[in-house]
Motif scaffolding. Structure first.
Motif, PDB file in Angstrom:
ATOM      1  N   GLY A 145     -49.313 -51.990  87.391  1.00 18.77           N
ATOM      2  CA  GLY A 145     -48.270 -51.015  87.600  1.00 18.77           C
ATOM      3  C   GLY A 145     -47.268 -50.804  86.475  1.00 18.77           C
ATOM      4  O   GLY A 145     -46.683 -49.716  85.872  1.00 18.77           O
ATOM      5  N   ARG A 146     -46.767 -51.972  85.908  1.00 16.36           N
ATOM      6  CA  ARG A 146     -45.957 -51.920  84.826  1.00 16.36           C
ATOM      7  C   ARG A 146     -46.652 -51.367  83.581  1.00 16.36           C
ATOM      8  O   ARG A 146     -46.069 -50.497  82.897  1.00 16.36           O
ATOM      9  CB  ARG A 146     -45.409 -53.318  84.372  1.00 16.36           C
ATOM     10  CG  ARG A 146     -44.583 -54.097  85.433  1.00 16.36           C
ATOM     11  CD  ARG A 146     -44.143 -55.246  84.946  1.00 16.36           C
ATOM     12  NE  ARG A 146     -43.475 -56.125  86.145  1.00 16.36           N
ATOM     13  CZ  ARG A 146     -44.124 -57.345  86.758  1.00 16.36           C
ATOM     14  NH1 ARG A 146     -45.256 -57.722  86.198  1.00 16.36           N
ATOM     15  NH2 ARG A 146     -43.463 -57.751  87.702  1.00 16.36           N
ATOM     16  N   ARG A 148     -47.576 -42.852  83.386  1.00 17.27           N
ATOM     17  CA  ARG A 148     -48.741 -42.658  84.450  1.00 17.27           C
ATOM     18  C   ARG A 148     -48.048 -42.881  85.833  1.00 17.27           C
ATOM     19  O   ARG A 148     -48.425 -43.762  86.332  1.00 17.27           O
ATOM     20  CB  ARG A 148     -49.831 -43.104  84.303  1.00 17.27           C
ATOM     21  CG  ARG A 148     -50.737 -42.713  82.903  1.00 17.27           C
ATOM     22  CD  ARG A 148     -52.058 -43.307  82.823  1.00 17.27           C
ATOM     23  NE  ARG A 148     -52.921 -43.429  83.952  1.00 17.27           N
ATOM     24  CZ  ARG A 148     -54.019 -44.094  83.804  1.00 17.27           C
ATOM     25  NH1 ARG A 148     -54.316 -44.956  82.601  1.00 17.27           N
ATOM     26  NH2 ARG A 148     -54.927 -44.117  84.786  1.00 17.27           N
ATOM     27  N   PRO A 149     -46.984 -42.340  86.044  1.00 17.09           N
ATOM     28  CA  PRO A 149     -46.090 -42.767  87.185  1.00 17.09           C
ATOM     29  C   PRO A 149     -46.802 -42.848  88.710  1.00 17.09           C
ATOM     30  O   PRO A 149     -46.861 -43.354  89.512  1.00 17.09           O
ATOM     31  CB  PRO A 149     -44.884 -42.296  87.336  1.00 17.09           C
ATOM     32  CG  PRO A 149     -44.986 -41.149  86.425  1.00 17.09           C
ATOM     33  CD  PRO A 149     -46.012 -41.444  85.349  1.00 17.09           C
ATOM     34  N   ASP A 150     -47.707 -41.540  88.754  1.00 19.13           N
ATOM     35  CA  ASP A 150     -48.373 -41.375  89.762  1.00 19.13           C
ATOM     36  C   ASP A 150     -49.413 -42.622  89.996  1.00 19.13           C
ATOM     37  O   ASP A 150     -49.684 -43.045  91.434  1.00 19.13           O
ATOM     38  CB  ASP A 150     -49.235 -40.115  89.985  1.00 19.13           C
ATOM     39  CG  ASP A 150     -48.327 -38.967  89.944  1.00 19.13           C
ATOM     40  OD1 ASP A 150     -47.210 -38.806  90.854  1.00 19.13           O
ATOM     41  OD2 ASP A 150     -48.254 -38.047  88.767  1.00 19.13           O
ATOM     42  N   ASP A 151     -50.230 -42.754  88.939  1.00 21.45           N
ATOM     43  CA  ASP A 151     -51.055 -43.948  89.088  1.00 21.45           C
ATOM     44  C   ASP A 151     -50.338 -45.370  89.359  1.00 21.45           C
ATOM     45  O   ASP A 151     -51.036 -46.187  90.207  1.00 21.45           O
ATOM     46  CB  ASP A 151     -52.143 -44.234  87.982  1.00 21.45           C
ATOM     47  CG  ASP A 151     -52.852 -42.719  87.838  1.00 21.45           C
ATOM     48  OD1 ASP A 151     -53.469 -42.203  88.656  1.00 21.45           O
ATOM     49  OD2 ASP A 151     -53.106 -42.549  86.660  1.00 21.45           O
ATOM     50  N   ALA A 152     -49.220 -45.347  88.688  1.00 21.11           N
ATOM     51  CA  ALA A 152     -48.306 -46.651  89.207  1.00 21.11           C
ATOM     52  C   ALA A 152     -48.218 -47.005  90.479  1.00 21.11           C
ATOM     53  O   ALA A 152     -47.995 -48.055  90.891  1.00 21.11           O
ATOM     54  CB  ALA A 152     -47.052 -46.663  88.176  1.00 21.11           C
ATOM     55  N   ILE A 161     -39.009 -47.318  90.584  1.00 22.46           N
ATOM     56  CA  ILE A 161     -38.920 -46.667  89.237  1.00 22.46           C
ATOM     57  C   ILE A 161     -39.929 -45.413  89.213  1.00 22.46           C
ATOM     58  O   ILE A 161     -39.675 -44.439  88.468  1.00 22.46           O
ATOM     59  CB  ILE A 161     -39.264 -47.963  88.008  1.00 22.46           C
ATOM     60  CG1 ILE A 161     -38.213 -48.815  88.027  1.00 22.46           C
ATOM     61  CG2 ILE A 161     -39.564 -47.344  86.673  1.00 22.46           C
ATOM     62  CD1 ILE A 161     -38.373 -50.198  87.289  1.00 22.46           C
ATOM     63  N   ALA A 162     -41.000 -45.820  89.647  1.00 16.68           N
ATOM     64  CA  ALA A 162     -42.212 -44.785  89.618  1.00 16.68           C
ATOM     65  C   ALA A 162     -41.793 -43.587  90.265  1.00 16.68           C
ATOM     66  O   ALA A 162     -41.993 -42.372  89.764  1.00 16.68           O
ATOM     67  CB  ALA A 162     -43.675 -45.269  90.382  1.00 16.68           C
ATOM     68  N   ASP A 175     -42.427 -46.856  73.177  1.00 17.02           N
ATOM     69  CA  ASP A 175     -42.365 -45.574  72.211  1.00 17.02           C
ATOM     70  C   ASP A 175     -42.986 -44.507  72.727  1.00 17.02           C
ATOM     71  O   ASP A 175     -42.492 -43.401  72.753  1.00 17.02           O
ATOM     72  CB  ASP A 175     -42.743 -46.074  70.999  1.00 17.02           C
ATOM     73  CG  ASP A 175     -41.690 -46.857  70.133  1.00 17.02           C
ATOM     74  OD1 ASP A 175     -40.456 -47.047  70.657  1.00 17.02           O
ATOM     75  OD2 ASP A 175     -42.136 -47.813  69.102  1.00 17.02           O
ATOM     76  N   ALA A 176     -44.156 -44.838  73.368  1.00 17.51           N
ATOM     77  CA  ALA A 176     -44.960 -43.740  73.745  1.00 17.51           C
ATOM     78  C   ALA A 176     -44.338 -43.063  75.005  1.00 17.51           C
ATOM     79  O   ALA A 176     -44.416 -41.950  74.969  1.00 17.51           O
ATOM     80  CB  ALA A 176     -46.267 -44.208  74.346  1.00 17.51           C
ATOM     81  N   LEU A 177     -43.524 -43.909  75.819  1.00 23.11           N
ATOM     82  CA  LEU A 177     -42.952 -43.180  76.876  1.00 23.11           C
ATOM     83  C   LEU A 177     -41.685 -42.385  76.336  1.00 23.11           C
ATOM     84  O   LEU A 177     -41.466 -41.067  76.801  1.00 23.11           O
ATOM     85  CB  LEU A 177     -42.452 -44.344  77.656  1.00 23.11           C
ATOM     86  CG  LEU A 177     -41.572 -43.843  78.970  1.00 23.11           C
ATOM     87  CD1 LEU A 177     -42.660 -43.051  79.905  1.00 23.11           C
ATOM     88  CD2 LEU A 177     -41.456 -45.234  80.006  1.00 23.11           C
TER      89      LEU A 177
END
Length: 208
Positions: free
Chosen positions: A6-7, A14-18, A41-42, A197-199
């Protein structure tokens, strides 16, 4: 394993998958507040702040001393535009003996978003240099503009979420540069979710 996945999915934007991973973590360990924290958080990242806040509160029922849950609840309330309650929650967290510079600067951030630059600056100075405080105050002004535009429906709430995450990360980096702190509840290995950084780059990317 589900918490770790999840983290990782949060960091990969990818919050939906998280959500799926954290739900599996909750099913495996219903009393593990970290799964509720991750779910919150998601939910915040997909704009479901009401559900996120309910999850953080459920987590606090299991772990009432968790600085991480208190901070995330306060930031979620700020994202939803409820600055008064956000300040109440984060103000109480900042007075906790386990509070860190990160906790205090989350409070400064929300004061800044609410337009109370005097209090934002005063709290900022507890941990940061004057130059860092000045820089943060300028950032809060930009974030306030994003908040207002999002409320007016001029764009989705996602850029506001990402801007808030960017400010949170910058504040913690500034705090760390000034004075490292001992580990506390909000910084325990396995609890904190780092913002990659990607986020952060996704702030600039249009979202459907």
């Amino acid at each position: 394993a589900h918490l770790v996945l999840g983290r990782a999915l949060i960091v990969l934007d990818r919050p939906d998958d998280a959500l799926t991973a954290f739900e599996a973590a909750r099913a495996a360990a219903p009393k593990d507040y970290r799964a509720l924290n991750g779910l919150g958080i998601a939910r915040d990242l997909i704009g479901d702040h009401g559900m996120a806040q309910a999850l953080y509160r459920d987590g606090l029922a299991l772990a009432p001393d968790s600085i991480s849950l208190k901070s995330n609840l306060g930031l979620s309330l700020a994202l939803a535009g409820d600055f008064e309650q956000a300040i109440d929650v984060l103000g109480a967290a900042a007075k906790d003996p386990a509070a860190t510079a990160r906790t205090r600067q989350n409070l400064a951030l929300v004061y800044g978003l609410s337009g109370d630059t005097a209090r934002a600056a005063a709290i900022g100075r507890l941990d940061l240099t004057e130059a860092q405080v000045t820089s943060n105050l300028k950032r809060y002004e930009v974030l306030r503009s994003l908040t207002d535009k999002a409320r007016e429906g001029k764009f989705s709430t996602w850029p506001m979420v990402m801007a808030l995450l960017r400010a949170k990360l910058d504040a913690s980096r500034s705090s760390a540069a000034k004075a490292p702190e001992p580990q506390s509840d909000g910084n325990k290995a396995g609890e904190r979710l780092e913002v990659s950084d990607a986020l952060l780059r996704s702030l600039e990317r249009p979202r459907r």
